[in-house]
Design a protein around this motif. Sequence first.
Motif, PDB file in Angstrom:
ATOM      1  N   ASP A   1      13.319 -55.037  -2.928  1.00 19.46           N
ATOM      2  CA  ASP A   1      13.018 -56.044  -3.954  1.00 19.46           C
ATOM      3  C   ASP A   1      14.163 -57.043  -4.084  1.00 19.46           C
ATOM      4  O   ASP A   1      13.939 -58.269  -4.200  1.00 19.46           O
ATOM      5  N   ILE A   2      15.396 -56.517  -4.068  1.00 16.95           N
ATOM      6  CA  ILE A   2      16.559 -57.412  -4.145  1.00 16.95           C
ATOM      7  C   ILE A   2      16.592 -58.323  -2.929  1.00 16.95           C
ATOM      8  O   ILE A   2      16.915 -59.529  -3.017  1.00 16.95           O
ATOM      9  N   GLY A   3      16.232 -57.765  -1.760  1.00 13.06           N
ATOM     10  CA  GLY A   3      16.215 -58.580  -0.543  1.00 13.06           C
ATOM     11  C   GLY A   3      15.201 -59.700  -0.622  1.00 13.06           C
ATOM     12  O   GLY A   3      15.477 -60.837  -0.179  1.00 13.06           O
ATOM     13  N   HIS A   4      14.015 -59.424  -1.208  1.00 17.03           N
ATOM     14  CA  HIS A   4      13.007 -60.471  -1.357  1.00 17.03           C
ATOM     15  C   HIS A   4      13.506 -61.581  -2.292  1.00 17.03           C
ATOM     16  O   HIS A   4      13.282 -62.775  -2.034  1.00 17.03           O
ATOM     17  N   ILE A   5      14.163 -61.178  -3.373  1.00 14.05           N
ATOM     18  CA  ILE A   5      14.713 -62.178  -4.301  1.00 14.05           C
ATOM     19  C   ILE A   5      15.764 -63.021  -3.591  1.00 14.05           C
ATOM     20  O   ILE A   5      15.819 -64.264  -3.741  1.00 14.05           O
ATOM     21  N   THR A   6      16.586 -62.351  -2.782  1.00 14.66           N
ATOM     22  CA  THR A   6      17.633 -63.066  -2.052  1.00 14.66           C
ATOM     23  C   THR A   6      17.028 -64.058  -1.074  1.00 14.66           C
ATOM     24  O   THR A   6      17.519 -65.194  -0.929  1.00 14.66           O
ATOM     25  N   ASP A   7      15.945 -63.647  -0.377  1.00  9.36           N
ATOM     26  CA  ASP A   7      15.278 -64.571   0.555  1.00  9.36           C
ATOM     27  C   ASP A   7      14.815 -65.831  -0.183  1.00  9.36           C
ATOM     28  O   ASP A   7      14.974 -66.966   0.321  1.00  9.36           O
ATOM     29  N   ALA A  64      20.561 -57.195 -15.136  1.00  7.68           N
ATOM     30  CA  ALA A  64      21.208 -57.909 -14.030  1.00  7.68           C
ATOM     31  C   ALA A  64      20.173 -58.455 -13.066  1.00  7.68           C
ATOM     32  O   ALA A  64      20.322 -59.584 -12.535  1.00  7.68           O
ATOM     33  N   LEU A  65      19.106 -57.678 -12.839  1.00 10.58           N
ATOM     34  CA  LEU A  65      18.054 -58.130 -11.922  1.00 10.58           C
ATOM     35  C   LEU A  65      17.330 -59.360 -12.483  1.00 10.58           C
ATOM     36  O   LEU A  65      17.054 -60.329 -11.750  1.00 10.58           O
ATOM     37  N   VAL A  66      17.046 -59.335 -13.780  1.00  7.72           N
ATOM     38  CA  VAL A  66      16.380 -60.476 -14.415  1.00  7.72           C
ATOM     39  C   VAL A  66      17.265 -61.723 -14.341  1.00  7.72           C
ATOM     40  O   VAL A  66      16.801 -62.831 -14.013  1.00  7.72           O
ATOM     41  N   GLN A 111      24.549 -62.036  -6.610  1.00  6.40           N
ATOM     42  CA  GLN A 111      23.956 -60.841  -6.000  1.00  6.40           C
ATOM     43  C   GLN A 111      24.845 -59.617  -6.165  1.00  6.40           C
ATOM     44  O   GLN A 111      24.362 -58.490  -6.372  1.00  6.40           O
ATOM     45  N   LEU A 112      26.151 -59.804  -6.057  1.00  3.37           N
ATOM     46  CA  LEU A 112      27.082 -58.679  -6.125  1.00  3.37           C
ATOM     47  C   LEU A 112      26.951 -57.939  -7.447  1.00  3.37           C
ATOM     48  O   LEU A 112      27.043 -56.704  -7.485  1.00  3.37           O
ATOM     49  N   GLN A 113      26.717 -58.664  -8.537  1.00  9.61           N
ATOM     50  CA  GLN A 113      26.562 -58.011  -9.832  1.00  9.61           C
ATOM     51  C   GLN A 113      25.318 -57.118  -9.864  1.00  9.61           C
ATOM     52  O   GLN A 113      25.319 -56.044 -10.441  1.00  9.61           O
ATOM     53  N   VAL A 114      24.236 -57.579  -9.238  1.00 15.28           N
ATOM     54  CA  VAL A 114      23.009 -56.788  -9.189  1.00 15.28           C
ATOM     55  C   VAL A 114      23.229 -55.525  -8.362  1.00 15.28           C
ATOM     56  O   VAL A 114      22.831 -54.417  -8.758  1.00 15.28           O
ATOM     57  N   LEU A 115      23.874 -55.705  -7.205  1.00 13.66           N
ATOM     58  CA  LEU A 115      24.121 -54.545  -6.337  1.00 13.66           C
ATOM     59  C   LEU A 115      25.033 -53.527  -7.030  1.00 13.66           C
ATOM     60  O   LEU A 115      24.808 -52.315  -6.935  1.00 13.66           O
ATOM     61  N   ASN A 116      26.050 -53.998  -7.704  1.00  8.09           N
ATOM     62  CA  ASN A 116      26.940 -53.088  -8.426  1.00  8.09           C
ATOM     63  C   ASN A 116      26.195 -52.343  -9.527  1.00  8.09           C
ATOM     64  O   ASN A 116      26.378 -51.140  -9.730  1.00  8.09           O
ATOM     65  N   ALA A 117      25.354 -53.093 -10.263  1.00  5.62           N
ATOM     66  CA  ALA A 117      24.581 -52.456 -11.333  1.00  5.62           C
ATOM     67  C   ALA A 117      23.620 -51.419 -10.757  1.00  5.62           C
ATOM     68  O   ALA A 117      23.414 -50.339 -11.337  1.00  5.62           O
ATOM     69  N   ASP A 118      23.040 -51.713  -9.592  1.00  7.81           N
ATOM     70  CA  ASP A 118      22.122 -50.765  -8.959  1.00  7.81           C
ATOM     71  C   ASP A 118      22.872 -49.529  -8.459  1.00  7.81           C
ATOM     72  O   ASP A 118      22.382 -48.401  -8.571  1.00  7.81           O
TER      73      ASP A 118
END
Length: 505
Positions: free
Chosen positions: A214-220, A428-430, A439-446
């Motif tokens: 899901d994070i990858g799709h958002i990043t795309d 963080a995702l929202v 992105q780094l903040q989302v990955l850290n939170a995950d």
Amino acid sequence: MINHSRPGSRVSVWVASIAAAAVAIGLAGCVNYAGIGSDQQIAPPAQFETKESLPAEGGQWPAMDWATQFGDPQLPALIDEALKGNPTIEQARARIEKASSYVGSSKSALYPNVTGSYAWTRQRYTENGIVPPPFAGTWQSENTVLASASWDLDLWGKNRERLRQAVSQEKVADAEAEQVRISLAASVASAYNRLAQLYALRDIQAREVKNREDIGHITDGRVSAGLDTNVERQTAYGETATSRSSVSDLDGQITTVRYQLGALLGGGPDRGLSIAKPSLGEGASVALPDNLPADLLSRRPDIVAAYWQVDAATHDVKEAKAEFFPDVNLSAAAGLDAFGWGRFLTAGSRQLQLAPAIHLPIFDAGALRAQLKGRYADFDYDVATYNQTLINALSDVATQVSQIHSADRQLVDAQQALDAQTKAYQLALVRYKSGLNQQLQVLNADDNRLAAETAVVNLEMDRRNTQIGLIKALGGGFEASRAGLATNAQTPIPAPSDGTAPHAE
């Protein structure tokens, strides 16, 4: 003068005379065990302070079907299968049979031994020997039939002590077999719980793959909008691949544990592959039984085995002491012996033999004293083993209880941490979707949420594994009286006394 006394009376007088002679010789014997003894005793449970670590909580002792409390019908079925087909159970049964054979052989020594024999001999007798004519220089056939009996009177109880020692050793084997059964059942339950743990961790990692995708799709989408670069895209791809790798690693661990379960069940590795995914529940609440230290003596088969080993050692000592006194043996034989068949069954062919014997150790260069010292050393060792087994058992129960209580406290905090980290990840995702976070903040939170969820699962599974350990520590449903192994261990076994045998000056 005619003797009107009956043969039975004469035999009674004869036996009494031999017994009196044996006593007299024993009192005059030179070999003695003066100065050899032990002051060791098994420790009563009241000797150890346990009230704070093992408080009375009104709980119940584990039942034989303790595995049913976890709500997964597959677990008790697997335990039953292991107890029926595992080679370690067969090994334990073989040890019991061997111990039982010693009981039988020791018991036989208490009774007379009767044998019968027949022999036929064809022989030419020399003309120049002790055989007189008409047999000298001729071939003759000799027929001999003989029935003989012997009996060790066991005046000092040596054979009786050997039998008691064998009976105690049989009980040791029985108790050790129960310990094998309990350990095997606990091992199956622990391995099954480990399988449940790996499946739970795999489910978490499988969900994590979905999160990273899901994070990858958002990043795309952000890259297409010019908000992120290819660096963030490749980072997202790498994180997803790492999560998939974790799933594969857990699949390998699951297969390994399945193989372990197959071996515990006494089957091949394929048996483990056919086990369904576990569905274990929490289990019963943990509460210690009342009067635990004292009652634990009859609930733990390892303590019961250690007790009967000490009991066997006391009989070993008594048997060794009896060796210092004279053995009295009675033997008799009756039969027929004749050349040829013509006179074989006549009264003149009768032969009778009576052979009472007394054997007394007078000088043995210290062999009997050394043997007795060795038996006392075995007794001291077995007492120390019993005491250490009791100490370890009390510590085992206290340790398992402490770890369960610690896990309960940790679970409260771990669940709160998971709730907070889950909310942080969602926020963080929202914000990342809205372009407010990197992105780094989302990955850290995950990562933080993943670690918190893994911690909760590991704590829950470890707690259940510790609960299984507590069930084992409390005896796993064993009860000495029900197994025919009840002891009087509430009162410590007294050490064999340091007796002094009378000896000649």
